[in-house]
Design an enzyme around this catalytic site. Structure first.
Site, mmCIF file in Angstrom:
data_model
loop_
_atom_site.group_PDB
_atom_site.id
_atom_site.type_symbol
_atom_site.label_atom_id
_atom_site.label_comp_id
_atom_site.label_asym_id
_atom_site.label_seq_id
_atom_site.Cartn_x
_atom_site.Cartn_y
_atom_site.Cartn_z
ATOM 1 N N ILE A 72 0.887 -1.158 0.000
ATOM 2 C CA ILE A 72 0.000 0.000 0.000
ATOM 3 C C ILE A 72 0.926 1.208 0.000
ATOM 4 C CG2 ILE A 72 -0.222 -0.069 2.526
ATOM 5 C CD1 ILE A 72 -3.023 1.139 2.194
ATOM 6 N N SER A 73 0.728 2.102 -0.948
ATOM 7 C CA SER A 73 1.709 3.154 -1.206
ATOM 8 C C SER A 73 1.802 4.154 -0.063
ATOM 9 C CB SER A 73 1.358 3.887 -2.503
ATOM 10 O OG SER A 73 1.442 3.015 -3.598
ATOM 11 N N GLN A 74 2.929 4.851 -0.026
ATOM 12 C CA GLN A 74 3.167 5.894 0.971
ATOM 13 C C GLN A 74 2.154 7.020 0.773
ATOM 14 O OE1 GLN A 74 7.125 7.459 0.824
ATOM 15 N NE2 GLN A 74 6.826 8.852 2.536
#
Length: 206
Positions: A72-74
């Protein structure tokens, strides 16, 4: 922004939003981009990341593993890409790489009554993203909150580089969540040529 008013119930969540804000205001944002950053922060407060990642570190401003070799992206990076996409209400958006579903839900919130088609090549992740969205909507409903902004999201198990469901229409914006490697430029240009509307925007990490 008053982050305490935006997220009164969670110090950790406020700190995540503050980190997103501080990172993105380092860039030379024009007036419209500043407004969009505020809208993105509202979306992140509403579309709670805890429904897309289970762990005590959910509100860290970091990329986190979600299985199948994906993350899950930053949050700061997510916000930056959404700002560069110049999302507007009514936009129809193609997301390439559904992952946990969090980014698609943020987009759906921002472009409502527009729509989001999110394609994911890993079937297990596509199914998890659908379950995550369903859990979030149920939580909002149970709290008496409006979840209609999340009714415009469709997850598909597809390889975007094959002509399939996602190729049946054109989009105002295309957001590719994973970086491409040298040699893939022609594939991305082909997507833009075939799937973007006139004056559309494609965002892709490189």
């Amino acid at each position: 922004m008053d982050f305490k008013k935006l997220v009164p119930e969670s110090r950790e969540k406020r700190e995540m939003l503050e980190s997103v804000y501080e990172y993105n205001r380092r860039f030379s944002l024009n007036k419209e981009q500043k407004k969009l950053l505020e809208r993105v922060l509202v979306a992140m407060a509403y579309v709670d990341r805890k429904f897309f990642y289970q762990g005590e570190d959910v509100y860290l401003d970091n990329a986190l593993p979600i299985g199948d070799g994906q993350t899950i992206s930053q949050p700061s990076t997510v916000a930056r890409m959404l700002i560069l996409s110049e999302l507007k209400e009514g936009d129809d958006v193609l997301e390439v790489g559904g992952g946990s579903g969090w980014n698609a839900c943020l987009i759906g919130f921002l472009v409502y009554p527009g729509s989001v088609v999110s394609v994911e090549r890993i079937k297990n992740l596509k199914e998890k993203a659908e379950k995550n969205l369903a859990r979030l909507k149920k939580n909002l409903k149970d709290k008496g909150k409006d979840f209609r902004r999340l009714n415009n999201i469709k997850f598909c198990f597809e390889n975007i580089f094959e002509k399939n469901h996602a190729w049946k229409r054109k989009y105002d914006k295309i957001i590719i969540t994973a970086g491409i490697e040298a040699g893939d430029e022609e594939k991305i240009e082909n997507l833009a040529k075939n799937l973007l509307k006139d004056k559309g925007i494609l965002i892709c990490p490189y």
